[in-house]
Design an enzyme around this catalytic site. Structure first.
Site, PDB file in Angstrom:
ATOM      1  N   LYS A  30      -3.817 -46.227  27.601  1.00 28.29           N
ATOM      2  CA  LYS A  30      -4.278 -46.905  28.812  1.00 28.29           C
ATOM      3  C   LYS A  30      -5.646 -47.515  28.561  1.00 28.29           C
ATOM      4  O   LYS A  30      -6.367 -47.074  27.674  1.00 28.29           O
ATOM      5  CB  LYS A  30      -4.379 -45.907  29.981  1.00 28.29           C
ATOM      6  N   TRP A  80      -4.404 -36.249  35.500  1.00 29.75           N
ATOM      7  CA  TRP A  80      -5.578 -37.120  35.624  1.00 29.75           C
ATOM      8  C   TRP A  80      -5.220 -38.600  35.587  1.00 29.75           C
ATOM      9  O   TRP A  80      -5.715 -39.395  36.383  1.00 29.75           O
ATOM     10  CB  TRP A  80      -6.584 -36.793  34.522  1.00 29.75           C
ATOM     11  N   ASP A  81      -4.329 -38.971  34.683  1.00 25.85           N
ATOM     12  CA  ASP A  81      -3.920 -40.375  34.535  1.00 25.85           C
ATOM     13  C   ASP A  81      -3.378 -40.921  35.853  1.00 25.85           C
ATOM     14  O   ASP A  81      -3.674 -42.041  36.250  1.00 25.85           O
ATOM     15  CB  ASP A  81      -2.781 -40.546  33.535  1.00 25.85           C
ATOM     16  N   THR A  82      -2.555 -40.097  36.492  1.00 28.66           N
ATOM     17  CA  THR A  82      -1.956 -40.525  37.760  1.00 28.66           C
ATOM     18  C   THR A  82      -3.044 -40.736  38.797  1.00 28.66           C
ATOM     19  O   THR A  82      -3.033 -41.725  39.542  1.00 28.66           O
ATOM     20  CB  THR A  82      -0.944 -39.458  38.265  1.00 28.66           C
ATOM     21  N   ILE A  85      -4.840 -44.011  38.146  1.00 28.00           N
ATOM     22  CA  ILE A  85      -4.016 -45.168  38.520  1.00 28.00           C
ATOM     23  C   ILE A  85      -4.008 -45.347  40.039  1.00 28.00           C
ATOM     24  O   ILE A  85      -4.283 -46.437  40.556  1.00 28.00           O
ATOM     25  CB  ILE A  85      -2.566 -44.993  38.007  1.00 28.00           C
TER      26      ILE A  85
END
Ligand SMILES: Nc1nc2c(ncn2[C@@H]2O[C@H](COP(=O)(O)OP(=O)(O)O)[C@@H](O)[C@H]2O)c(=O)[nH]1
Ligand SMILES: [Mg+2]
Length: 248
Positions: free
Chosen positions: A164, A185-187, A190
């Site tokens: 990402k 965390w990524d979610t 986003i």
């Protein structure tokens, strides 16, 4: 205290990856250099017991562009990336999994895309040509991504891909707001970027089924981490409602 900025910061999250770390970092650098020589590579390592930290230090000694962000205790991939991002000085900040399951040839692609949309570029394995892992994880992943997409209407089909990138403004405004760690965390990044009005786009990437640098066990504990991610989704939903960022 002004910090000199670089074009690109690439973060590599690491937990017990001694067998592939050096090879992987060399490979990542090769692809970053296709884009620019003005980069920094931050190895975000925590809690390793296999000598990964020592290897990271050795790499940093041999190349001033490589930095090490280390913690003695394992803090999880999310926190590692978050905290490394907060010390990153890049106009674009990216991360890539050290096992290079996401083909590093897409690193420059994803960085350019983030810059182009002035927001977040998310690698996607659900695009044509991508290979997904074992059936159990593929199914869990499908359920998870569908749930997130329904709840937050972010239009993203793969929230968990290990590649990402985001621009400095996202790094300054959104990253410090993230609260959840590990693989959720990524979610959160986003969804928060999206609700704050940033462009978030998906970029189809190549994904190798086997970790590129030899088979190795995933650091993901499938049931435990899935439960945490689900809890994360529920938490984020109510949190954003409370912040007035989400309407139902
Ligand atoms: N810093 C840090 N990195 C982690 C942690 N857990 C996993 N990683 C890294 O996150 C990346 C993805 O992990 P991996 O086991 O390949 O997950 P999978 O591909 O989803 O099965 C790898 O680069 C790991 O070394 C952690 O607790 N801390
Ligand atoms: Mg992996």
């Amino acid at each position: 205290m002004g910090k000199k900025s670089v074009e690109v910061s690439v973060i590599v999250p690491v937990h017990n990856e001694a067998s592939i770390l050096e090879k992987s970092v060399k490979e990542i650098e090769k692809f970053v250099r296709k884009l620019t020589d003005d980069y920094e590579l931050i190895i975000a390592e925590d809690g390793s017991t296999d000598g990964s930290y020592e290897i990271a230090l050795k790499l940093a000694q041999s190349n001033p562009r490589i930095k090490v962000f280390h913690k003695n205790v394992r803090v999880g991939k999310g926190t590692a990336i978050k905290e490394a991002s907060m010390v990153a000085s890049g106009n674009v900040v990216a991360f890539i999994d050290v096992d290079l399951s996401p083909d590093p040839a897409f690193l420059p692609v994803i960085i350019r895309k983030a810059r182009e949309v002035n927001g977040v570029a998310v690698g996607s394995r659900l695009a044509k040509g991508a290979i997904i892992r074992g059936a159990k994880r593929a199914l869990l992943s499908l359920v998870y991504n569908t749930l997130v997409r329904i709840l937050f209407r972010d239009g993203i089909s793969d929230h968990q891909c290990g590649l990402k990138a985001w621009v400095k403004e996202v790094n300054r405004r959104i990253v410090p707001k993230t609260r959840k760690s590990w693989f959720f965390w990524d979610t959160e990044l986003i969804v928060r970027s999206k609700v704050e009005g940033f462009n978030v786009v998906e970029v189809p990437i190549r994904w190798t089924r086997k970790a590129k640098f030899g088979a190795r066990r995933s650091r993901v504990k499938i049931w435990k981490d899935s439960a945490w991610m689900l809890a994360g989704v529920v938490w984020l939903f109510f949190r954003l409602l409370k912040e007035g960022k989400l309407r139902i």
